[in-house]
Design a protein around this motif. Structure first.
Motif, PDB file in Angstrom:
ATOM      1  N   ALA A  25       0.832  -1.202   0.000  1.00  0.00           N
ATOM      2  CA  ALA A  25       0.000   0.000   0.000  1.00  0.00           C
ATOM      3  C   ALA A  25       0.867   1.254   0.000  1.00  0.00           C
ATOM      4  O   ALA A  25       0.605   2.210  -0.735  1.00  0.00           O
ATOM      5  N   THR A  26       1.917   1.241   0.816  1.00  0.00           N
ATOM      6  CA  THR A  26       2.805   2.398   0.895  1.00  0.00           C
ATOM      7  C   THR A  26       3.455   2.678  -0.440  1.00  0.00           C
ATOM      8  O   THR A  26       3.476   3.812  -0.926  1.00  0.00           O
ATOM      9  N   ARG A  27       4.017   1.661  -1.060  1.00  0.00           N
ATOM     10  CA  ARG A  27       4.699   1.854  -2.341  1.00  0.00           C
ATOM     11  C   ARG A  27       3.714   2.280  -3.427  1.00  0.00           C
ATOM     12  O   ARG A  27       4.048   3.097  -4.284  1.00  0.00           O
ATOM     13  N   SER A  28       2.497   1.746  -3.388  1.00  0.00           N
ATOM     14  CA  SER A  28       1.493   2.112  -4.386  1.00  0.00           C
ATOM     15  C   SER A  28       1.109   3.587  -4.250  1.00  0.00           C
ATOM     16  O   SER A  28       0.994   4.316  -5.242  1.00  0.00           O
ATOM     17  N   LEU A  29       0.914   4.029  -3.007  1.00  0.00           N
ATOM     18  CA  LEU A  29       0.590   5.438  -2.774  1.00  0.00           C
ATOM     19  C   LEU A  29       1.756   6.335  -3.160  1.00  0.00           C
ATOM     20  O   LEU A  29       1.560   7.421  -3.726  1.00  0.00           O
TER      21      LEU A  29
ATOM     22  N   LEU B  56      -7.419   2.688  -3.567  1.00  0.00           N
ATOM     23  CA  LEU B  56      -6.719   1.783  -2.652  1.00  0.00           C
ATOM     24  C   LEU B  56      -7.604   1.391  -1.483  1.00  0.00           C
ATOM     25  O   LEU B  56      -7.698   0.199  -1.134  1.00  0.00           O
ATOM     26  N   GLU B  57      -8.284   2.357  -0.880  1.00  0.00           N
ATOM     27  CA  GLU B  57      -9.137   2.053   0.272  1.00  0.00           C
ATOM     28  C   GLU B  57     -10.277   1.123  -0.115  1.00  0.00           C
ATOM     29  O   GLU B  57     -10.636   0.206   0.637  1.00  0.00           O
TER      30      GLU B  57
ATOM     31  N   ILE C 206     -10.241  -1.149  -2.400  1.00  0.00           N
ATOM     32  CA  ILE C 206      -9.705  -2.499  -2.574  1.00  0.00           C
ATOM     33  C   ILE C 206      -9.349  -3.123  -1.231  1.00  0.00           C
ATOM     34  O   ILE C 206      -9.602  -4.316  -1.003  1.00  0.00           O
ATOM     35  N   LEU C 207      -8.801  -2.323  -0.322  1.00  0.00           N
ATOM     36  CA  LEU C 207      -8.488  -2.855   1.007  1.00  0.00           C
ATOM     37  C   LEU C 207      -9.752  -3.294   1.745  1.00  0.00           C
ATOM     38  O   LEU C 207      -9.747  -4.278   2.494  1.00  0.00           O
ATOM     39  N   LYS C 208     -10.844  -2.589   1.524  1.00  0.00           N
ATOM     40  CA  LYS C 208     -12.115  -2.998   2.149  1.00  0.00           C
ATOM     41  C   LYS C 208     -12.590  -4.323   1.586  1.00  0.00           C
ATOM     42  O   LYS C 208     -13.149  -5.157   2.314  1.00  0.00           O
ATOM     43  N   LYS C 209     -12.371  -4.536   0.294  1.00  0.00           N
ATOM     44  CA  LYS C 209     -12.721  -5.831  -0.297  1.00  0.00           C
ATOM     45  C   LYS C 209     -11.865  -6.934   0.332  1.00  0.00           C
ATOM     46  O   LYS C 209     -12.349  -8.042   0.615  1.00  0.00           O
ATOM     47  N   ILE C 210     -10.610  -6.640   0.581  1.00  0.00           N
ATOM     48  CA  ILE C 210      -9.707  -7.619   1.181  1.00  0.00           C
ATOM     49  C   ILE C 210     -10.093  -7.885   2.636  1.00  0.00           C
ATOM     50  O   ILE C 210      -9.985  -9.005   3.133  1.00  0.00           O
ATOM     51  N   ASP C 211     -10.575  -6.849   3.326  1.00  0.00           N
ATOM     52  CA  ASP C 211     -11.048  -7.040   4.707  1.00  0.00           C
ATOM     53  C   ASP C 211     -12.155  -8.082   4.779  1.00  0.00           C
ATOM     54  O   ASP C 211     -12.339  -8.751   5.810  1.00  0.00           O
ATOM     55  N   ASN C 212     -12.902  -8.231   3.704  1.00  0.00           N
ATOM     56  CA  ASN C 212     -14.046  -9.152   3.669  1.00  0.00           C
ATOM     57  C   ASN C 212     -13.672 -10.572   3.279  1.00  0.00           C
ATOM     58  O   ASN C 212     -14.546 -11.444   3.207  1.00  0.00           O
ATOM     59  N   VAL C 213     -12.384 -10.801   3.024  1.00  0.00           N
ATOM     60  CA  VAL C 213     -11.948 -12.156   2.695  1.00  0.00           C
ATOM     61  C   VAL C 213     -12.174 -13.055   3.911  1.00  0.00           C
ATOM     62  O   VAL C 213     -11.681 -12.769   5.007  1.00  0.00           O
TER      63      VAL C 213
ATOM     64  N   GLN D   9      -5.712 -16.163  -1.811  1.00  0.00           N
ATOM     65  CA  GLN D   9      -6.996 -15.509  -2.020  1.00  0.00           C
ATOM     66  C   GLN D   9      -6.860 -13.985  -1.899  1.00  0.00           C
ATOM     67  O   GLN D   9      -7.456 -13.232  -2.665  1.00  0.00           O
ATOM     68  N   ILE D  10      -6.078 -13.541  -0.931  1.00  0.00           N
ATOM     69  CA  ILE D  10      -5.833 -12.099  -0.782  1.00  0.00           C
ATOM     70  C   ILE D  10      -5.165 -11.561  -2.047  1.00  0.00           C
ATOM     71  O   ILE D  10      -5.539 -10.514  -2.573  1.00  0.00           O
ATOM     72  N   GLN D  11      -4.186 -12.295  -2.544  1.00  0.00           N
ATOM     73  CA  GLN D  11      -3.490 -11.904  -3.764  1.00  0.00           C
ATOM     74  C   GLN D  11      -4.455 -11.833  -4.939  1.00  0.00           C
ATOM     75  O   GLN D  11      -4.420 -10.882  -5.734  1.00  0.00           O
ATOM     76  N   ALA D  12      -5.340 -12.812  -5.034  1.00  0.00           N
ATOM     77  CA  ALA D  12      -6.289 -12.851  -6.145  1.00  0.00           C
ATOM     78  C   ALA D  12      -7.244 -11.661  -6.102  1.00  0.00           C
ATOM     79  O   ALA D  12      -7.534 -11.042  -7.139  1.00  0.00           O
ATOM     80  N   VAL D  13      -7.744 -11.335  -4.904  1.00  0.00           N
ATOM     81  CA  VAL D  13      -8.646 -10.190  -4.774  1.00  0.00           C
ATOM     82  C   VAL D  13      -7.919  -8.899  -5.145  1.00  0.00           C
ATOM     83  O   VAL D  13      -8.443  -8.055  -5.880  1.00  0.00           O
ATOM     84  N   TRP D  14      -6.709  -8.729  -4.636  1.00  0.00           N
ATOM     85  CA  TRP D  14      -5.907  -7.536  -4.931  1.00  0.00           C
ATOM     86  C   TRP D  14      -5.730  -7.370  -6.441  1.00  0.00           C
ATOM     87  O   TRP D  14      -5.997  -6.304  -7.003  1.00  0.00           O
ATOM     88  N   LEU D  15      -5.295  -8.426  -7.107  1.00  0.00           N
ATOM     89  CA  LEU D  15      -5.043  -8.350  -8.546  1.00  0.00           C
ATOM     90  C   LEU D  15      -6.334  -8.151  -9.334  1.00  0.00           C
ATOM     91  O   LEU D  15      -6.390  -7.327 -10.264  1.00  0.00           O
TER      92      LEU D  15
END
Length: 374
Positions: free
Chosen positions: A13-17, A26-27, A29-36, A43-49
């Motif tokens: 996240a830091t490098r992306s920002l 970014l936020e 997508i992170l919320k989508k990852i929170d719901n994993v 699975q986290i990687q798949a959601v991110w990509l």
């Protein structure tokens, strides 16, 4: 579970920002990852990509539409958004090397399209070295039709790429300085396409090749040169200045010299894994000691932090002490926001402060190369 899933993505996240990804994207997508529900890295990687690719599709469509309608500013901005999304995908430490290569190729292609839409000339070049060809861009501050440009070489560390280095080039371009952004050994196209691994011999060859390239380039002034680096690139900038006494200035943002840091502080993802191992030469750790050799008399600016858990302030000051000419230092006291016990990374403090640090760094270099104020 001790940490929230999103905390595990703090380095990404830091490098992306830092590269300019939209904070709202970014936020979301992170919320989508929170719901994993299943705490699975895959699975986290798949959601991110998947989520970033959905945004890539949207911004690509907007880019193409704007370009077709002749809206050049919009086309350029959407093209940059596409590149930033691809970069966020590249930041994931994927173990599948073939998949990693595909992601980087997409980043390369999207960046090429973006570069063609920029007002200033961004020229792709390949720099000959004894280790192989180093791919790079020259970012001119204008159309690139002049000669005798003052020049800065920017450096970043392992896991980086020349496309990311635009963030170091931009403030220097604004001040009239041409900038070379190379894929150093172990980074970007140097490793993915040319199999140039990161090690002491390869880095020394790269420094020599870049110096020779500038000397022989008709538009760049080898006598009006600075080196500018971030993270491991801060160490590279120092060593490049040692090797080239013609350099007038050196700026190191949170420099990392492997043998100045405690090996216990280096995170596991940097010491093991298919992707990490693929980037390193066989004698990587031993060979990196070459970066600590020598001193330079160029004007030197170093930025460091007490919250850099790879390099203690004492270790950072050892680098400052190595410079024997005029020198300045900035101690960042702000606590990093993107931090957790397991994922604090070397680039976090400077990543979160770069929005203001970059202007001090660029002014420091400009004062030495062009003298005037911009």
């Amino acid at each position: 579970m001790k940490w929230a899933i999103r905390d595990l993505l703090n380095p990404v996240a830091t490098r992306s920002l830092l590269y300019g990804a939209d904070p709202f994207d970014l936020e979301a997508i992170l919320k989508k990852i929170d719901n994993v529900k299943v705490k699975s890295g895959k699975q986290i990687q798949a959601v991110w990509l998947d989520e970033w690719h959905a945004k890539i599709d949207r911004y690509s469509e907007l880019r193409d539409k704007a370009e077709k309608e002749g809206n050049k500013i919009s086309a350029r901005e959407y093209a940059k958004m596409v590149t930033q999304c691809h970069y966020a995908c590249f930041m994931i430490n994927i173990e599948d090397l073939e998949h990693k290569t595909e992601i980087y190729k997409d980043l390369e292609e999207s960046y090429r399209r973006y570069a063609k839409l920029c007002k200033n000339k961004i020229e792709y070049v390949e720099i000959d070295t004894k280790a192989g060809k180093i791919p790079a861009y020259i970012h001119y501050p204008d159309s690139g039709r002049k000669t005798d440009y003052p020049v800065a070489v920017t450096y970043s560390g392992i896991g980086s790429c020349k496309e990311e280095l635009e963030m170091l080039a931009a403030p220097l371009n604004e001040r009239g300085i041409a900038v070379i952004t190379p894929d150093m050994p172990g980074a970007g196209a140097a490793i993915i396409h040319n199999n140039i691994k990161c090690g002491g011999k390869q880095l020394e060859a790269a420094f020599d090749g870049i110096t020779k390239f500038i000397k022989n380039h008709s538009k760049l002034n080898e006598k009006n040169l600075a080196n500018f680096g971030l993270c491991m690139g801060g160490g590279y900038a120092f060593r490049a200045t040692v090797k080239n006494p013609k350099a007038k200035a050196c700026v190191s943002l949170f420099p990392l010299l492997m043998h100045f840091a405690s090996i216990d502080n280096i995170p596991l993802w940097m010491k093991r894994g298919k992707w990490s191992s693929y980037q390193y030469a066989d004698d990587y750790f031993e060979g990196m000691a070459v970066l600590e050799e020598g001193t330079h008399k160029a004007d030197f600016l170093m930025v460091y932090s007490s919250d850099d858990n790879w390099m203690t302030p004492e270790a950072s000051k050892k680098i400052l002490d190595k410079a024997t000419g005029y020198k300045e230092s900035i101690h960042i006291e702000d606590k990093p926001a993107y931090v957790s016990e397991e994922t604090i990374m070397h680039a976090m403090p400077v990543g979160e402060q770069y929005h203001w640090v970059k202007h001090i760094a660029a002014d420091f270099i400009a004062a030495r190369l062009i003298g005037g104020k911009k």
